[in-house]
Motif scaffolding. Sequence first.
Motif, short mmCIF file in Angstrom:
data_model
loop_
_atom_site.label_atom_id
_atom_site.label_comp_id
_atom_site.label_asym_id
_atom_site.label_seq_id
_atom_site.Cartn_x
_atom_site.Cartn_y
_atom_site.Cartn_z
N GLU A 10 1.47 -0.51 -1.54
CA GLU A 10 1.44 -0.70 0.07
C GLU A 10 0.12 -0.79 0.54
O GLU A 10 -0.17 -1.27 1.72
CB GLU A 10 2.34 0.36 0.84
N ASP A 11 -0.76 -0.06 -0.21
CA ASP A 11 -2.17 -0.12 0.37
C ASP A 11 -3.08 -1.28 0.24
O ASP A 11 -4.18 -1.28 0.86
CB ASP A 11 -2.93 1.06 -0.40
N VAL A 12 -2.76 -2.22 -0.39
CA VAL A 12 -3.77 -3.23 -0.85
C VAL A 12 -3.35 -4.26 0.05
O VAL A 12 -2.30 -4.67 0.85
CB VAL A 12 -3.72 -3.73 -2.29
N CYS A 13 -4.36 -5.51 -0.12
CA CYS A 13 -4.56 -6.66 0.80
C CYS A 13 -3.17 -7.44 0.79
O CYS A 13 -2.38 -7.65 -0.32
CB CYS A 13 -5.64 -7.65 0.24
N THR A 14 -2.60 -7.77 1.94
CA THR A 14 -1.48 -8.38 2.11
C THR A 14 -1.22 -9.84 1.91
O THR A 14 -0.56 -10.47 1.81
CB THR A 14 -0.70 -8.03 3.57
#
Lengths: 391, 437
Positions: free
Chosen positions: B93-97
């Motif tokens: 969930e933390d990385v570039c969308t």
Amino acid sequence: MSQSDTAEIVARCHVLYEDLNFTAARKWKDAEPGRKVIGYMPVYVPREIIHAVGMLPLGILGGGDQLEVIHGDAYYQSYICRIPRSTIELGVSGRLDFVDGMLFPSICDVIRNLSGMWKMMFPGVYSKYFDVPQTYEDDVGGTFYENELTELLHDLEELAGRKVSEDDLRRSIEVYNRNRQVVRQLYALRAQKPWQVPAAEVYLVLRAGLVLPVEEHTDLVEQYLAAAESEDRPLRDNCRVILTGMFCEQPPLNLIKSLELSGCYVVDDDLMLVTRWLTDDVPTAGDPLHNLSQAFLHHSESTAAKYEPNPEEKGQYLVRAVRRTGAEGVIFASPSFCDPALLDRPMLQNVLKEAGIPFIAFKYAENSGQMQPIREQAGTFADSIKLWSAA
Amino acid sequence: MKITTSPAQSKEVLKDASMLKQKEMMAKHYDRLTNAEPNDNKVASTFVPGNLNELIMCFDLVNNLPEVNAIQSGLRRKSGAYVMEAEKAGHSEDVCTYVKSDIGMMAKGNIGPNGKKLPNPDVLLLSYTGCFTFMKWFELLREQYNCETIFLQTPYMADGKITPNMIQYMVKQLKEDVIPKLERVSGVKFDIDRLREYLKKSAEAEDDLVYILQSAKNKPSPIDAYFGGIYYIGPIFGAFRGTDDAIEYYRFLREEVDERLAAGLGPVTPDGPMGKEKYRLVVEGPPNYTNFRQFWKMFYEEGAVVVASSYTKVGGTYDFGFRHDPDRPIETLAEYCLGVYTNRSLPMRVEMLSNYVNDYQADGLLVNSIKSCNSFSAGQLLIMREVEKRTGKPAAFIETDLVDPRYFSAANVKNRLESYFQMVEQKRSGVKKEVAA
Ligand code: SF4
Ligand code: SF4
């Protein structure tokens, strides 16, 4: 050597680890007029060059779980990892006021941008973004890197007010080769007899190398090796795991201890890769900068911060590490919001799945306090590995 | 094309000329992409910052831009589901969308904006400029597509300058690696004169783009250089730089801007012409795409127009004089990549934004901090304080995400904007009082 030797060595390392004022490095600097200290961040800088100029390379790994971050949070949004804010805190609070220069290696966008922040916040201090090649052909990436190394050397010579000869560089390479040898021995011993060499001790012994002069650290590792080998420690029914994804922001020491307490022997990890980045001795004959460049291109560790040009090779280093160390599983532990580690993780996990190697994953922050969930997850993992291998 | 109409009609029709042109270009492009397989066209996927469209065209490759696909998914409100799909498949969930939207879209059949399936790329041209995520993104795509991947590293402009070592490194990569591999994949021989032709066309359109963006120095500004700017940069940052289509598009746009300037008009918004210009802002950071119109509305409803933005420099920074140069065809590609906004050091970004505030007579700086983009976001709080210090104009901060709707809180953004506009008002009345005293 007796058990108290191990305890003594580890206790000394622990003091160094907890000392966020870097007293040891300050003492080194004060011992002779004109001495200079160059700080560097993860994951790799050529420390040989700093050493050759007569300076002390000082590893800066954030603030851990001891430092209260007061100013640092004002520089970063909540969704950015913790190491840059605690590093800023170290700087703003004056704990790095004796550091004459800072190197920010090319590892991710956060550290890259931090290099510019440092320039603006500490304009009187030499600071450099240290770019490395992500292409590995000798006359392309190699030439670029040699030129970058030359530039770094010139900068440091200027800062030191002295010129460095090729022989100076060769001597420094030799000194670091020696350090890498003992670190390799330490890792080999732990892979062989992890009960003799607990992960938290290896961590502290290695971490001491980031603040001590390299010669002193090599002696320290040798002493620890001798002490650890002669010690009689009980062999537990733990499973053997590789810990990966922690190449930058450090996990709290408690996290490493918790893993062992919950039934996992750590037989390999990617903590403080700078100490093992170059996987072989760097040749001392010939052009030293060329040799450092060749070592970087062709004999260096794989990590998420690097591009893997060969798709077949992607993640294979992890499989090889599992085979080499006899590990039974892999634990992915990464700092929250760490792009390189977290973007790489699914690819590595696919490779492990393919190779039939079990794994689990979790995130942490350098100041995580709650170890219970991690302990439970690691404990369940260890149990399932045991069940699986018994079946 | 000069459309002659009666004065009453002229505004509407002229506005339409560039918009219609862009629509037609985009539709044609997506058709070309989705028909690539039956038409035997080969496809190169690449990134917006540092995209080498002129070079790609030299090999008859069709340019596919995963970031633009993610933007399209965001605008069409599909990205939320795609991001969730990628997270279900194990992406953090933390990385570039952008990455997750792309990967989720693939998992759901890779359907493009025209409702047809996008082709698998024949080559991934990883022009790695100013963002580490790119590197991992294409490793992830390579895993899926199993196709040739070409890597072009752009050294970071950390010290605010381009060194000969940087240029040499890039030129060597282009000559020894990128071009031979593109020849191999496409089966087309490299022709440097063809490249020169395209570069010449690029420069022509670039001149007009700069004119258009700088028209915002006027009061009132005839354009919105962020929300409107995103449409304006579309062709040149995408698959059209170096084409006649781009030249024509920017000529239309320039004519429209001139018309608006002559008539003393402000920008056109989705709700029609904007009312009185009350606030002039400089914006740093990418926009939010999932609620793009709602977001924009919060500005134009308050009479706020963006006069300059950093985001309109991610696919090339042209306002400081750089143009693609046909006389130095390979070096110019290197310089282009090196100069894009995200490859500029933080001190360079501060200087650029401070100058924008001054040169465009803005009331201050607004930072839109994107949760998933470290490349932009890490350091923005310092940028904000520095620009404030240097210009004496207030700066403010909002948080959204590019294509993940979970991180767009309309109420929050609106609140912050309202307090910001109040701050600007206070500053103004303070200045007035000082002058009066
Ligand atoms: S923890 Fe990860 S994201 Fe943060 S600075 Fe380190 S490598 Fe970059
Ligand atoms: S620049 Fe930001 S949004 Fe674009 S790919 Fe990189 S991290 Fe993602």
